[in-house]
Motif scaffolding. Structure first.
Motif, PDB file in Angstrom:
ATOM      1  N   GLY A   1      -1.168   8.615   5.648  1.00  0.00           N
ATOM      2  CA  GLY A   1      -0.293   9.783   5.604  1.00  0.00           C
ATOM      3  C   GLY A   1       0.998   9.618   6.378  1.00  0.00           C
ATOM      4  N   GLU A   2       1.196   8.480   7.031  1.00  0.00           N
ATOM      5  CA  GLU A   2       2.421   8.270   7.813  1.00  0.00           C
ATOM      6  C   GLU A   2       3.632   8.238   6.881  1.00  0.00           C
ATOM      7  N   LEU A   3       4.643   9.022   7.198  1.00  0.00           N
ATOM      8  CA  LEU A   3       5.856   9.109   6.391  1.00  0.00           C
ATOM      9  C   LEU A   3       6.772   7.940   6.744  1.00  0.00           C
ATOM     10  N   VAL A   4       7.143   7.127   5.739  1.00  0.00           N
ATOM     11  CA  VAL A   4       8.013   5.968   5.983  1.00  0.00           C
ATOM     12  C   VAL A   4       9.287   6.026   5.163  1.00  0.00           C
ATOM     13  N   GLY A   5       9.439   7.022   4.310  1.00  0.00           N
ATOM     14  CA  GLY A   5      10.654   7.156   3.526  1.00  0.00           C
ATOM     15  C   GLY A   5      10.775   8.554   2.965  1.00  0.00           C
TER      16      GLY A   5
ATOM     17  N   ALA B   1      12.114   4.150   7.170  1.00  0.00           N
ATOM     18  CA  ALA B   1      11.791   3.700   8.524  1.00  0.00           C
ATOM     19  C   ALA B   1      12.462   2.358   8.794  1.00  0.00           C
ATOM     20  N   PRO B   2      13.119   2.205   9.938  1.00  0.00           N
ATOM     21  CA  PRO B   2      13.890   0.972  10.200  1.00  0.00           C
ATOM     22  C   PRO B   2      13.075  -0.308  10.041  1.00  0.00           C
ATOM     23  N   GLN B   3      11.823  -0.307  10.465  1.00  0.00           N
ATOM     24  CA  GLN B   3      11.026  -1.527  10.400  1.00  0.00           C
ATOM     25  C   GLN B   3      10.591  -1.874   8.977  1.00  0.00           C
ATOM     26  N   LEU B   4      10.801  -0.932   8.025  1.00  0.00           N
ATOM     27  CA  LEU B   4      10.380  -1.182   6.640  1.00  0.00           C
ATOM     28  C   LEU B   4      11.547  -1.168   5.664  1.00  0.00           C
ATOM     29  N   ARG B   5      12.747  -1.359   6.160  1.00  0.00           N
ATOM     30  CA  ARG B   5      13.889  -1.416   5.260  1.00  0.00           C
ATOM     31  C   ARG B   5      13.929  -2.751   4.524  1.00  0.00           C
ATOM     32  N   PHE B   6      14.659  -2.759   3.401  1.00  0.00           N
ATOM     33  CA  PHE B   6      14.817  -3.947   2.553  1.00  0.00           C
ATOM     34  C   PHE B   6      13.500  -4.363   1.891  1.00  0.00           C
ATOM     35  N   LEU B   7      12.613  -3.393   1.659  1.00  0.00           N
ATOM     36  CA  LEU B   7      11.395  -3.652   0.900  1.00  0.00           C
ATOM     37  C   LEU B   7      11.407  -2.964  -0.459  1.00  0.00           C
ATOM     38  N   GLY B   8      12.498  -2.283  -0.802  1.00  0.00           N
ATOM     39  CA  GLY B   8      12.577  -1.589  -2.082  1.00  0.00           C
ATOM     40  C   GLY B   8      12.107  -0.151  -2.029  1.00  0.00           C
TER      41      GLY B   8
ATOM     42  N   PHE C   1      11.412  13.817  -2.273  1.00  0.00           N
ATOM     43  CA  PHE C   1      10.482  12.734  -2.574  1.00  0.00           C
ATOM     44  C   PHE C   1      10.167  12.017  -1.266  1.00  0.00           C
ATOM     45  N   VAL C   2       8.913  11.565  -1.121  1.00  0.00           N
ATOM     46  CA  VAL C   2       8.512  10.887   0.105  1.00  0.00           C
ATOM     47  C   VAL C   2       7.762   9.605  -0.231  1.00  0.00           C
ATOM     48  N   ALA C   3       7.807   8.674   0.716  1.00  0.00           N
ATOM     49  CA  ALA C   3       7.024   7.442   0.669  1.00  0.00           C
ATOM     50  C   ALA C   3       6.073   7.473   1.859  1.00  0.00           C
ATOM     51  N   GLN C   4       4.781   7.195   1.608  1.00  0.00           N
ATOM     52  CA  GLN C   4       3.771   7.318   2.652  1.00  0.00           C
ATOM     53  C   GLN C   4       2.837   6.120   2.647  1.00  0.00           C
TER      54      GLN C   4
ATOM     55  N   VAL D   1       0.799  -1.230   0.000  1.00  0.00           N
ATOM     56  CA  VAL D   1       0.000   0.000   0.000  1.00  0.00           C
ATOM     57  C   VAL D   1       0.829   1.275   0.000  1.00  0.00           C
ATOM     58  N   VAL D   2       2.151   1.195   0.143  1.00  0.00           N
ATOM     59  CA  VAL D   2       2.965   2.413   0.197  1.00  0.00           C
ATOM     60  C   VAL D   2       2.883   3.158  -1.138  1.00  0.00           C
ATOM     61  N   SER D   3       2.832   4.476  -1.072  1.00  0.00           N
ATOM     62  CA  SER D   3       2.773   5.318  -2.265  1.00  0.00           C
ATOM     63  C   SER D   3       3.914   6.320  -2.234  1.00  0.00           C
TER      64      SER D   3
END
Length: 291
Positions: free
Chosen positions: A191-195, A226-233, A184-187, A167-169
């Motif tokens: 709306g939570e910012l994860v990248g 975000a550390p918990q979402l690393r290595f997902l591309g 550039f941002v990943a959310q 679901v990340v955009s």
């Protein structure tokens, strides 16, 4: 008349509900007061005909609600919307993705767990020795074809990562960003910012002291995930967006200074190491003495 539907697969529905609630058969049986043998029989036998009260106790114990109703064609309003007598929206749970798989004994895997293929030793939690270089014929244990995590914390973490990947955009932010600066941002949907990626343009004329026709290049300030979402591309996708934006702006070069971990990530994304050894400098401003 309403279109006829097939019989309700109570066992499959209970497995899907247990999976959402992250409950084993033993845990659901304890919560509901229904014997575990009864629950196992309902889930295993498609022809099982449990009592409605038994099903209700199981569903409620798993956090669901059992609704029974009749749909008829004359309960629809003229505009095609549901009428007063028709059932409201019902949340349909996704069925267990590994429901059709069986272990070596022909048994169904636990529905509330996440069964996955073992392609490398890292996929199997039991391969504590997997970081060593050990030839397959010398492995101290047989590696199974499939595995899952019994540890609930690791299971939840894996599910969060899988949902986020789906679901990340991504988007470029222009509001409040100075000219020549890129962001550039990943959310996530809420709306939570994860990248985030930040970069800025600079002139090669000023860098080299020559008139090159106002040629520009990009300086990558940093990529954060975000550390918990690393290595997902996520970081790789942010870099791709930067490259696409540079193509549109006619900028061909991007430069970056990175530490060891960041350098490996950038090299994997196609960046090349340049010759040179930048000097790290530091200046601390100290308050004046009281005199």
């Amino acid at each position: 008349m309403a279109e006829p539907t097939g019989p309700i697969e109570v066992g499959a529905a209970l497995r899907a509900l247990r999976r959402q609630a992250d409950l084993s058969q033993r845990e659901l049986a304890r919560r509901s007061g229904v014997p575990k043998s009864t629950l196992a029989r309902i889930e295993a036998d498609p022809a099982a005909d449990p009592k409605l009260r038994t099903v209700e106790r199981l569903v409620r114990a798993a956090g669901g609600e059992l609704a029974v109703g009749v749909r008829t064609a004359d309960q629809r309003s003229t505009d095609g919307e549901p009428g007063d007598g028709e059932l409201g929206a019902v949340t349909v749970l996704p069925f267990v993705p590994h429901d059709g798989r069986r272990d070596e004994g022909g048994r169904r895997y636990p529905a509330h767990l996440d069964v996955r293929e073992v392609r490398t030793l890292k996929d199997w939690p039991g391969a504590w020795w997997g970081h060593w270089y050990v030839p397959p014929e010398q492995w101290p244990a047989r590696v199974p074809e499939r595995t899952y995590d019994l540890h609930r914390g690791r299971r939840d973490e894996r599910r969060v990562r899988e949902r986020a990947r789906a679901v990340v955009s991504f988007r470029r932010v222009t509001e409040g960003v100075p000219d020549g600066c890129w962001r550039f941002v990943a959310q996530l949907p809420g709306g939570e910012l994860v990248g985030e990626l930040r970069a800025h343009e600079r002139s090669e004329d000023l860098l080299l002291g020559e008139d090159l026709g106002d040629r520009r290049e990009m300086v990558l300030d940093g990529v954060l995930v975000a550390p918990q979402l690393r290595f997902l591309g996520i970081g790789r996708r942010l870099l791709q967006l930067l490259g696409e934006g540079m193509d549109g702006a006619g900028i061909q070069t991007v430069r970056v200074v990175a530490d060891i971990g960041g350098a490996g990530f950038l090299i994997a994304c196609g960046y090349q190491v340049e010759a040179g050894r930048p000097t790290a400098l530091r200046f601390d401003r100290r308050p004046a003495s009281g005199g």
